[in-house]
Design an enzyme around this catalytic site. Structure first.
Site, PDB file in Angstrom:
ATOM      1  NE  ARG A   1      -5.152   4.042  16.851  1.00 57.56           N
ATOM      2  CZ  ARG A   1      -5.466   3.868  18.141  1.00 57.56           C
ATOM      3  NH1 ARG A   1      -5.767   4.915  18.894  1.00 57.56           N
ATOM      4  NH2 ARG A   1      -5.484   2.671  18.669  1.00 57.56           N
TER       5      ARG A   1
ATOM      6  CE1 TYR B   1       4.170  -3.287  12.379  1.00 56.49           C
ATOM      7  CE2 TYR B   1       3.027  -1.793  13.861  1.00 56.49           C
ATOM      8  CZ  TYR B   1       3.635  -2.044  12.645  1.00 56.49           C
ATOM      9  OH  TYR B   1       3.709  -1.047  11.715  1.00 56.49           O
TER      10      TYR B   1
ATOM     11  CE  LYS C   1       7.575  -1.980  10.923  1.00 53.72           C
ATOM     12  NZ  LYS C   1       8.091  -1.785   9.567  1.00 53.72           N
TER      13      LYS C   1
ATOM     14  CG  ASP D   1       6.500  -6.701  -2.665  1.00 59.97           C
ATOM     15  OD1 ASP D   1       6.123  -5.577  -2.296  1.00 59.97           O
ATOM     16  OD2 ASP D   1       5.989  -7.769  -2.235  1.00 59.97           O
TER      17      ASP D   1
ATOM     18  CE1 TYR E   1      -2.996   3.129   0.899  1.00 66.42           C
ATOM     19  CE2 TYR E   1      -2.470   2.788   3.209  1.00 66.42           C
ATOM     20  CZ  TYR E   1      -3.072   3.535   2.221  1.00 66.42           C
ATOM     21  OH  TYR E   1      -3.765   4.672   2.541  1.00 66.42           O
ATOM     22  CB  ILE E   2       2.946   2.948   2.547  1.00 63.59           C
ATOM     23  CG1 ILE E   2       1.745   2.952   3.507  1.00 63.59           C
ATOM     24  CG2 ILE E   2       3.704   4.273   2.644  1.00 63.59           C
ATOM     25  CD1 ILE E   2       2.100   2.987   4.982  1.00 63.59           C
TER      26      ILE E   2
ATOM     27  CB  THR F   1       4.765   1.818  13.440  1.00 68.44           C
ATOM     28  OG1 THR F   1       3.466   1.909  14.036  1.00 68.44           O
ATOM     29  CG2 THR F   1       5.591   0.909  14.333  1.00 68.44           C
TER      30      THR F   1
ATOM     31  CB  THR G   1       1.208  -8.495   2.403  1.00 67.81           C
ATOM     32  OG1 THR G   1       2.431  -7.766   2.414  1.00 67.81           O
ATOM     33  CG2 THR G   1       1.222  -9.528   3.519  1.00 67.81           C
ATOM     34  N   GLY G   2       1.806  -7.859  -0.883  1.00 76.85           N
ATOM     35  CA  GLY G   2       1.684  -6.839  -1.933  1.00 76.85           C
ATOM     36  C   GLY G   2       1.058  -7.447  -3.182  1.00 76.85           C
TER      37      GLY G   2
HETATM   38  N1  UFG Z   1     -11.340  -0.094  14.395  1.00 77.20           N
HETATM   39  C1  UFG Z   1     -12.655  -0.452  14.645  1.00 77.20           C
HETATM   40  N2  UFG Z   1     -13.219  -1.401  13.845  1.00 77.20           N
HETATM   41  C2  UFG Z   1     -12.533  -1.999  12.834  1.00 77.20           C
HETATM   42  C3  UFG Z   1     -11.202  -1.621  12.582  1.00 77.20           C
HETATM   43  C4  UFG Z   1     -10.633  -0.656  13.386  1.00 77.20           C
HETATM   44  O1  UFG Z   1     -13.300   0.046  15.559  1.00 77.20           O
HETATM   45  O2  UFG Z   1     -13.116  -2.870  12.169  1.00 77.20           O
HETATM   46  C5  UFG Z   1     -10.732   0.916  15.253  1.00 77.20           C
HETATM   47  C6  UFG Z   1      -9.512   0.387  15.976  1.00 77.20           C
HETATM   48  O3  UFG Z   1      -9.878  -0.252  17.171  1.00 77.20           O
HETATM   49  C7  UFG Z   1      -8.702   1.667  16.178  1.00 77.20           C
HETATM   50  C8  UFG Z   1      -9.063   2.525  14.955  1.00 77.20           C
HETATM   51  O4  UFG Z   1     -10.258   1.968  14.441  1.00 77.20           O
HETATM   52  O5  UFG Z   1      -9.151   2.312  17.321  1.00 77.20           O
HETATM   53  C9  UFG Z   1      -8.005   2.483  13.875  1.00 77.20           C
HETATM   54  O6  UFG Z   1      -7.703   1.124  13.622  1.00 77.20           O
HETATM   55  P1  UFG Z   1      -6.807   0.640  12.387  1.00 77.20           P
HETATM   56  O7  UFG Z   1      -6.783  -0.856  12.434  1.00 77.20           O
HETATM   57  O8  UFG Z   1      -7.285   1.297  11.140  1.00 77.20           O
HETATM   58  O9  UFG Z   1      -5.389   1.236  12.693  1.00 77.20           O
HETATM   59  P2  UFG Z   1      -4.487   1.058  14.006  1.00 77.20           P
HETATM   60  O10 UFG Z   1      -4.539   2.359  14.721  1.00 77.20           O
HETATM   61  O11 UFG Z   1      -4.820  -0.127  14.793  1.00 77.20           O
HETATM   62  O12 UFG Z   1      -3.095   0.692  13.385  1.00 77.20           O
HETATM   63  C10 UFG Z   1      -2.358   1.532  12.569  1.00 77.20           C
HETATM   64  C11 UFG Z   1      -1.468   0.672  11.698  1.00 77.20           C
HETATM   65  C12 UFG Z   1      -0.541  -0.136  12.542  1.00 77.20           C
HETATM   66  C13 UFG Z   1       0.202   0.779  13.478  1.00 77.20           C
HETATM   67  C14 UFG Z   1      -0.751   1.642  14.268  1.00 77.20           C
HETATM   68  C15 UFG Z   1      -0.015   2.617  15.127  1.00 77.20           C
HETATM   69  O13 UFG Z   1      -2.228  -0.185  10.910  1.00 77.20           O
HETATM   70  O14 UFG Z   1       0.369  -0.802  11.714  1.00 77.20           O
HETATM   71  O15 UFG Z   1      -1.586   2.359  13.379  1.00 77.20           O
HETATM   72  O16 UFG Z   1       0.942   3.210  14.356  1.00 77.20           O
HETATM   73  F1  UFG Z   1       0.898   0.049  14.373  1.00 77.20           F
END
Ligand code: UFG
Length: 329
Positions: free
Chosen positions: A223, A143, A147, A32, A12-13, A119, A36-37
């Site tokens: 976030r 994870y 990192k 790659d 993705y990124i 991250t 996953t890509g």
């Molecule tokens: N969330 C939901 N429902 C879902 C998916 C996510 O409520 O189906 C919530 C999560 O609990 C979280 C927020 O939405 O509170 C964001 O979740 P994401 O999974 O989109 O992203 P994360 O914050 O968990 O993770 C991202 C990156 C990770 C990284 C993290 C911190 O995907 O690789 O940010 O940098 F570690």
């Protein structure tokens, strides 16, 4: 024309990075393993794809002997926090051991500098917000720990071997290239914005909101969503910074604005004009309540200037991409 090796450039990124590097006139080789890509993320008329594993030392030796690279960007990694808790060996093997193999090969062949994808998870539970580079690092899952370990290796490889690097700590990468040609694609998808958009499209069951009892204004996690194109731009700036002979360092990359899960769902409803089907669910393990970046250092030192800071713009671009994807599949 600088020649760059982009590891994980079919992801993705990494895929957005390759597109920007090609636009900026760089010669790009992508390494790659396509675990996953997606091969289709790469326009092979503009970038050469080598299918292989970054942990394969013989392959790295062959690549570095065959060509002189002006830099390496390393995106390839496993990224699921929950999976890392139950399969830590996979994460330490892939994210730490394979990166060590890369660093050793770079030192042996005198290749550099390196831009490394780190991250916000290196910080663990924040002690204060927004999180700057001086915040203590105490990751709470394998994870984030993987990192963090690489960040430590990068410091040591600079001191001992002179390998220059910048670690870029992404907060929540989101959105899609404004052209609509490329966008976010994970299998399985675990990220909030694509899952909410898929729920709107009826392509998935209702979104689960993981927890409404967090110590945040509306009880859902907060976030810092940062547009993938702005993230890619930061890498270009970081390369220029290192090419100018500046020292090894790390930067936090976000917009500095926190949005709750509920606020993201509201943005998805504004952009799509449709209700997001969702249901409340228990907390997901390993989710900190609040992760917001202080990115003043990246702005002042690198001259980084994010262009797509509005949450609605990020969601609009993701929506354009998801609608196109649905038509394609
Ligand atoms: N969330 C939901 N429902 C879902 C998916 C996510 O409520 O189906 C919530 C999560 O609990 C979280 C927020 O939405 O509170 C964001 O979740 P994401 O999974 O989109 O992203 P994360 O914050 O968990 O993770 C991202 C990156 C990770 C990284 C993290 C911190 O995907 O690789 O940010 O940098 F570690």
């Amino acid at each position: 024309m600088p020649k760059l090796l982009v590891i994980g450039g079919a992801g993705y990124i990494g895929g957005h990075m390759v597109s920007q590097l090609v636009k900026a006139g760089h010669h790009v080789v992508v390494l790659d393993d396509l675990s996953t890509g997606f091969q289709t993320a790469i326009d092979e008329s503009h970038a050469q794809l080598v299918v292989g594993d970054v942990g394969d030392r013989n392959l790295l030796n062959a690549l570095f002997k065959a060509d002189r690279y002006d830099g390496v960007l390393h995106f390839a990694s496993l990224i699921q926090v929950g999976e890392s808790v139950v399969k830590p060996a996979r994460y330490y093997r892939s994210n730490v051991a394979n990166t060590l193999t890369l660093l050793e090969a770079m030192v042996e062949h005198d290749v550099g500098p390196l831009i490394f994808s780190s991250t916000a998870a290196v910080f663990g539970e924040p002690e204060y917000s927004p999180i700057d580079e001086a915040h203590r690092q105490a990751p709470i899952n394998p994870y984030g720990a993987s990192k963090y370990m690489v960040e430590r290796m990068l410091e040591d490889f600079d001191h001992a071997y002179g390998l220059k690097s910048v670690a870029l700590r992404y907060f929540n990468a989101a959105g899609a290239d404004p052209s609509g040609q490329i966008g976010e694609r994970h299998d399985p998808e675990t990220h909030l914005i694509p899952l909410a958009l898929h729920a709107v499209l009826g392509a998935r069951p209702p979104l689960k909101v993981f927890g409404r009892d967090y110590p945040t204004p509306d009880g859902t996690c907060v976030r810092d969503y940062i547009h993938v194109t702005d993230l890619a731009e930061a890498h270009l700036r970081a390369l220029e910074y290192l090419w100018a002979g500046k020292p090894t360092t790390r930067f936090n990359l976000g917009n500095g604005n926190g949005f709750s899960v509920q606020e993201v769902l509201n943005a998805v409803e504004r952009v799509t004009g449709q209700r997001v089907p969702y249901e409340d669910a228990p907390r997901r393990g390993g989710d900190p309540a609040n992760l917001v970046a202080d990115s003043r250092a990246a702005k002042s030192v690198l001259g980084w200037c994010p262009q797509y800071g509005e949450l609605d713009t990020i969601v609009e671009h993701a929506w354009a991409w998801e609608q196109k994807r649905v038509k394609l599949t």
